[in-house]
Write a protein that holds these residues in place. Structure first.
Motif, PDB file in Angstrom:
ATOM      1  N   ILE A   1      40.331  43.696  41.384  1.00 35.89           N
ATOM      2  CA  ILE A   1      38.911  43.349  41.305  1.00 35.89           C
ATOM      3  C   ILE A   1      38.516  43.016  39.868  1.00 35.89           C
ATOM      4  O   ILE A   1      37.775  42.060  39.608  1.00 35.89           O
ATOM      5  N   LEU A   2      39.023  43.822  38.922  1.00 33.18           N
ATOM      6  CA  LEU A   2      38.678  43.605  37.513  1.00 33.18           C
ATOM      7  C   LEU A   2      39.211  42.278  36.981  1.00 33.18           C
ATOM      8  O   LEU A   2      38.699  41.751  35.987  1.00 33.18           O
ATOM      9  N   LYS A   3      40.236  41.737  37.655  1.00 33.90           N
ATOM     10  CA  LYS A   3      40.803  40.442  37.237  1.00 33.90           C
ATOM     11  C   LYS A   3      39.998  39.256  37.754  1.00 33.90           C
ATOM     12  O   LYS A   3      40.219  38.125  37.315  1.00 33.90           O
TER      13      LYS A   3
ATOM     14  N   GLY B   1      31.810  38.035  42.886  1.00 35.32           N
ATOM     15  CA  GLY B   1      32.995  38.401  43.657  1.00 35.32           C
ATOM     16  C   GLY B   1      33.384  39.851  43.430  1.00 35.32           C
ATOM     17  O   GLY B   1      33.766  40.561  44.370  1.00 35.32           O
ATOM     18  N   ARG B   2      33.280  40.312  42.166  1.00 38.29           N
ATOM     19  CA  ARG B   2      33.589  41.708  41.852  1.00 38.29           C
ATOM     20  C   ARG B   2      32.628  42.649  42.542  1.00 38.29           C
ATOM     21  O   ARG B   2      33.030  43.672  43.108  1.00 38.29           O
ATOM     22  N   THR B   3      31.343  42.278  42.522  1.00 39.50           N
ATOM     23  CA  THR B   3      30.322  43.124  43.168  1.00 39.50           C
ATOM     24  C   THR B   3      30.553  43.223  44.675  1.00 39.50           C
ATOM     25  O   THR B   3      30.464  44.308  45.267  1.00 39.50           O
ATOM     26  N   LYS B   4      30.863  42.101  45.299  1.00 39.39           N
ATOM     27  CA  LYS B   4      31.105  42.074  46.740  1.00 39.39           C
ATOM     28  C   LYS B   4      32.333  42.909  47.109  1.00 39.39           C
ATOM     29  O   LYS B   4      32.332  43.660  48.090  1.00 39.39           O
TER      30      LYS B   4
ATOM     31  N   CYS C   1      34.465  48.184  49.444  1.00 38.03           N
ATOM     32  CA  CYS C   1      35.346  49.360  49.384  1.00 38.03           C
ATOM     33  C   CYS C   1      34.608  50.671  49.139  1.00 38.03           C
ATOM     34  O   CYS C   1      35.137  51.743  49.450  1.00 38.03           O
ATOM     35  N   SER C   2      33.407  50.601  48.574  1.00 36.22           N
ATOM     36  CA  SER C   2      32.728  51.820  48.143  1.00 36.22           C
ATOM     37  C   SER C   2      32.408  52.764  49.293  1.00 36.22           C
ATOM     38  O   SER C   2      32.542  53.988  49.156  1.00 36.22           O
TER      39      SER C   2
ATOM     40  N   LEU D   1      24.371  51.470  56.285  1.00 29.24           N
ATOM     41  CA  LEU D   1      23.371  51.112  55.285  1.00 29.24           C
ATOM     42  C   LEU D   1      23.962  50.300  54.132  1.00 29.24           C
ATOM     43  O   LEU D   1      23.260  49.548  53.476  1.00 29.24           O
ATOM     44  N   ARG D   2      25.272  50.477  53.897  1.00 30.48           N
ATOM     45  CA  ARG D   2      25.912  49.776  52.785  1.00 30.48           C
ATOM     46  C   ARG D   2      26.691  48.536  53.239  1.00 30.48           C
ATOM     47  O   ARG D   2      27.438  47.950  52.480  1.00 30.48           O
ATOM     48  N   ASN D   3      26.489  48.145  54.501  1.00 34.49           N
ATOM     49  CA  ASN D   3      27.248  47.017  55.035  1.00 34.49           C
ATOM     50  C   ASN D   3      26.302  45.995  55.656  1.00 34.49           C
ATOM     51  O   ASN D   3      25.673  46.252  56.678  1.00 34.49           O
TER      52      ASN D   3
END
Length: 321
Positions: free
Chosen positions: A236-238, A244-247, A252-253, A303-305
């Protein structure tokens, strides 16, 4: 003379063990004034768990937008949650209502077997879900090939089948011990730690077996999940796009929160040495993973999806029209 007394003592213990045909779950008898309040709270939470998880199963099976491996695993996880709470909470409600708690040894063994089986299946399903996220983020070009429907079905079947013989063997091993003296379990379910405390024989082998099984079905899957998420975070960091990183993180969160909650309480319960775990701590931890976490899980996932929320709104609009 001493030898004669020892033989008599052993005979008396065997006689008591053979006469023991039921346990008494003390549950929440130490707070009699709160029995009906607890009954109301647990009933509401149980109905909430059933309704929320059933809704997740329904929308993930019927909505075309949710026919992906991630939601296939989620629907199976929600189904296991329904089974898990149905094994534990209705019995608690009956005991709170009748204020008794008598349970036969066979019923106690059956409840323990299903608790361990469903709990172990949840551990493995969470690992399969982490693997799915790992493939999706770290190897997206081969995702549809690696995580096809046949592979997903085999993973879910493996999660169930691999647990069953181990759990049956462990339950048989525990209930083969002689139980003499007190038959009062200071708990609201037939879990391993409180039941082992009532055994009058040597429980060292049983405790080692509990640790080994806990390592296999709790610690090993947890380490695999941690390894998967280390790889996921590196990938993700790459990513060059902040969106895209936020999504990717938001995808996964929810799973990561559930993993921390579930594995944290399960690890403390089954990996902590028996003498160090107080009965009050054991009850609180069990309340956490038998009622609170199953209540929070569907809330965390919905709620997070955005996809699930959209499918839920679509389902409600069909029902209300």
């Amino acid at each position: 003379m001493k030898r004669y007394k020892d033989e008599e003592k052993i005979k008396a213990e065997k006689s008591n063990a053979s006469s023991l045909i039921e346990f008494i779950l003390l549950g929440f008898s130490d707070v009699p004034n709160l029995q009906w309040i607890l009954f109301g709270i647990f009933l509401i939470m149980y109905l909430t768990i059933l309704m929320c998880n059933s809704t997740i199963v329904l929308i993930t099976r019927t909505d075309p937008a949710l026919q992906t491996p991630m939601y296939f695993f989620l629907s199976n996880f929600s189904f296991v949650e329904i089974c898990y709470v149905t094994v534990t909470i209705p019995r608690m409600l009956v005991d709170l209502c009748t204020q008794k708690g008598n349970i036969s040894i066979l019923a106690c063994a059956t409840q323990m077997c299903f608790i361990l089986m469903l709990g172990g299946t949840e551990c493995l399903l969470l690992t399969a879900m982490a693997y799915d996220r790992y493939v999706a983020i770290c190897n997206p070009l081969h995702y549809s090939l690696v995580m096809n429907h046949r592979i997903c079905t085999q993973l879910v079947a493996a999660c169930w089948i691999s647990v069953i013989p181990v759990v049956i063997g462990q339950t048989y091993q525990i209930f083969s011990l002689p139980f003499c003296g007190s038959n009062r379990i200071n708990h609201f379910i037939c879990d391993i730690p409180p039941v082992l405390k009532l055994a009058c024989g040597d429980t060292f082998v049983n405790e080692i077996a509990v640790y080994v099984v806990a390592m296999v079905f709790v610690m090993v899957p947890f380490m695999l999940i941690i390894f998967s998420y280390c790889k996921i975070i590196c990938s993700i960091l790459k990513l060059s796009s902040a969106k895209g990183r936020t999504k990717a993180f938001s995808t996964c969160s929810s799973h990561l929160i559930v993993v921390v909650l579930f594995y944290g309480t399960a690890g403390i319960t089954y990996l902590q040495p028996k003498p160090n775990q107080s009965e009050i701590t054991g009850k609180l931890l069990s309340l956490f993973y038998t009622i609170l976490i199953p209540t929070l899980n569907p809330i965390i996932y919905t709620l997070r999806n955005k996809d699930i929320m959209a499918a839920l709104r679509k389902l409600l609009s069909k029902i209300l029209v």
